[in-house]
Design a protein around this motif. Structure first.
Motif, short mmCIF file in Angstrom:
data_model
loop_
_atom_site.label_atom_id
_atom_site.label_comp_id
_atom_site.label_asym_id
_atom_site.label_seq_id
_atom_site.Cartn_x
_atom_site.Cartn_y
_atom_site.Cartn_z
N ALA A 88 0.83 -1.21 0.00
CA ALA A 88 0.00 0.00 0.00
C ALA A 88 0.86 1.26 0.00
O ALA A 88 0.58 2.22 -0.72
N ARG A 89 1.93 1.26 0.79
CA ARG A 89 2.82 2.42 0.81
C ARG A 89 3.51 2.60 -0.54
O ARG A 89 3.72 3.72 -1.00
N HIS A 127 -6.27 5.55 -5.07
CA HIS A 127 -7.52 4.78 -5.12
C HIS A 127 -7.16 3.30 -5.06
O HIS A 127 -6.36 2.81 -5.85
N VAL A 128 -7.74 2.58 -4.11
CA VAL A 128 -7.48 1.15 -3.94
C VAL A 128 -8.80 0.39 -3.98
O VAL A 128 -9.79 0.82 -3.39
N VAL A 129 -8.79 -0.74 -4.68
CA VAL A 129 -9.90 -1.69 -4.62
C VAL A 129 -9.53 -2.70 -3.55
O VAL A 129 -8.65 -3.54 -3.75
N ILE A 136 -2.54 4.53 6.43
CA ILE A 136 -1.38 4.80 5.57
C ILE A 136 -1.58 6.06 4.75
O ILE A 136 -0.64 6.87 4.57
N GLY A 137 -2.77 6.28 4.24
CA GLY A 137 -3.04 7.45 3.42
C GLY A 137 -4.53 7.61 3.20
O GLY A 137 -5.32 6.69 3.46
N ASP A 138 -4.93 8.75 2.73
CA ASP A 138 -6.35 9.04 2.50
C ASP A 138 -6.78 8.46 1.15
O ASP A 138 -7.16 9.19 0.23
N LEU A 164 -8.72 -4.46 6.53
CA LEU A 164 -7.82 -3.96 5.50
C LEU A 164 -8.10 -2.48 5.22
O LEU A 164 -7.16 -1.67 5.10
N ILE A 165 -9.36 -2.11 5.12
CA ILE A 165 -9.72 -0.72 4.85
C ILE A 165 -9.20 0.20 5.95
O ILE A 165 -8.62 1.26 5.67
#
Length: 301
Positions: A93-94, A103-105, A139-141, A132-133
């Motif tokens: 993620a980082r 943007h992450v699914v 970690i970030g917005d 997970l969310i």
């Protein structure tokens, strides 16, 4: 009455596309030909899948980084909990955040062993999608998209349990849900009604799959709990050795489904492209989605 594309020209439709990372140089060429074909349609975002247990981790990251560096598209990177510790998932993620992904699914993911093997959280790993969310938000917005299942996830006892899980995903920070593909629009409508009755207000975007290969789609549907109706099998019967007619039939079926959803008031659509552009492009064109003149896909360095 079938809706006409012109009926929707006054209200911009939102489309998004899913790709999977290539395994070979030839597949890389196919993927980027697909991206170059679809990019001018100005999708809301494009997503890149992530294999079970992070099996496509590096290829997913490379594809996403190239999308950011060489196109104007907004990529959404898939991320799962399967076969990884929290530290490993957070590292991915980082890495996404560092290359510009916002943007992450977020998905729990399915066990690498496949159908029939019940999911077990890894030791020290995220136990569920809501977990997970919450980790991603630390970690970030990130904008967070999650999955939804009009016919329920294969491991869920019923749709009500699925909807309660979706509610927990929203409470954790999810802002959009994309459905597993389906062919029954009435069933999808009923599902959305139940989601709204549960107090869930995020967009529920229908996921559509153009049936490029009926047998392949049927096998995938069996793994994901999606129903393949008899009428769909009948439409493709006898076309096993006739790819040109298969493509025409596939376009007609997908356009028919999309037009019916438009008539029901839906304006956002997610296409599982299978890294093939022509059929998806044709369906979007029929729906009234036209290329944006200033859309750019830069040539590869």
């Amino acid at each position: 009455m079938i809706a006409k594309a012109a009926d929707f020209s006054s209200s911009r439709l939102g489309v998004s596309f899913e790709f999977f990372p290539p395994k070979t140089e030839k597949m890389e060429e196919t993927l980027w030909a697909c991206i170059e074909r679809l990019a001018p349609l100005d999708p809301t975002f494009v997503s890149v899948t992530y294999g079970a247990g992070g099996s496509t981790r590096e290829r997913t990251h490379t594809t996403v980084a190239r999308l950011i560096g060489e196109t104007n598209l907004k990529p959404a990177a898939h991320l799962t909990c399967v076969d990884a510790t929290r530290e490993q998932v957070d590292e991915v993620a980082r890495g996404y955040w560092d290359v510009g992904v916002r943007h992450v699914v977020a998905l729990r993911g399915d066990p690498a062993a496949g159908v029939g093997v019940r999911y077990q959280p890894s030791e020290g790993g995220y136990a569920s999608t809501p977990d997970l969310i919450r980790g991603l938000k630390e970690i970030g917005d990130f904008e967070i998209t999650v999955s939804a299942y009009p016919e329920k996830h294969p491991e869920s006892p019923d749709i009500a349990a699925d909807i309660q899980l979706l509610k927990r995903k929203v409470e954790a920070g999810a802002t959009r849900a994309i459905t597993q593909f389906f062919f029954d629009n009435d069933g999808f409508d009923r599902y959305v009604d139940r989601v709204r009755a549960a107090g869930i207000e995020i967009p529920i975007v229908p996921g559509l799959v153009p049936v490029l290969n009926f047998e392949q789609t049927a096998r995938f549907a069996a793994k994901t709990g999606a129903t393949v109706p008899r009428w769909l099998a009948d439409r493709f019967a006898g076309l096993e050795d006739d790819p040109q007619t298969r493509q025409l039939v596939a376009a007609a079926i997908a356009a028919e489904q999309a037009f019916d959803l438009l008539d029901r008031g839906y304006r956002d659509f997610h296409f599982y492209t299978m890294n093939r552009a022509d059929l998806v492009y044709a369906i979007c064109h029929l729906m009234g989605v036209r290329p944006r003149k200033d859309a750019v896909v830069e040539a590869a360095a």
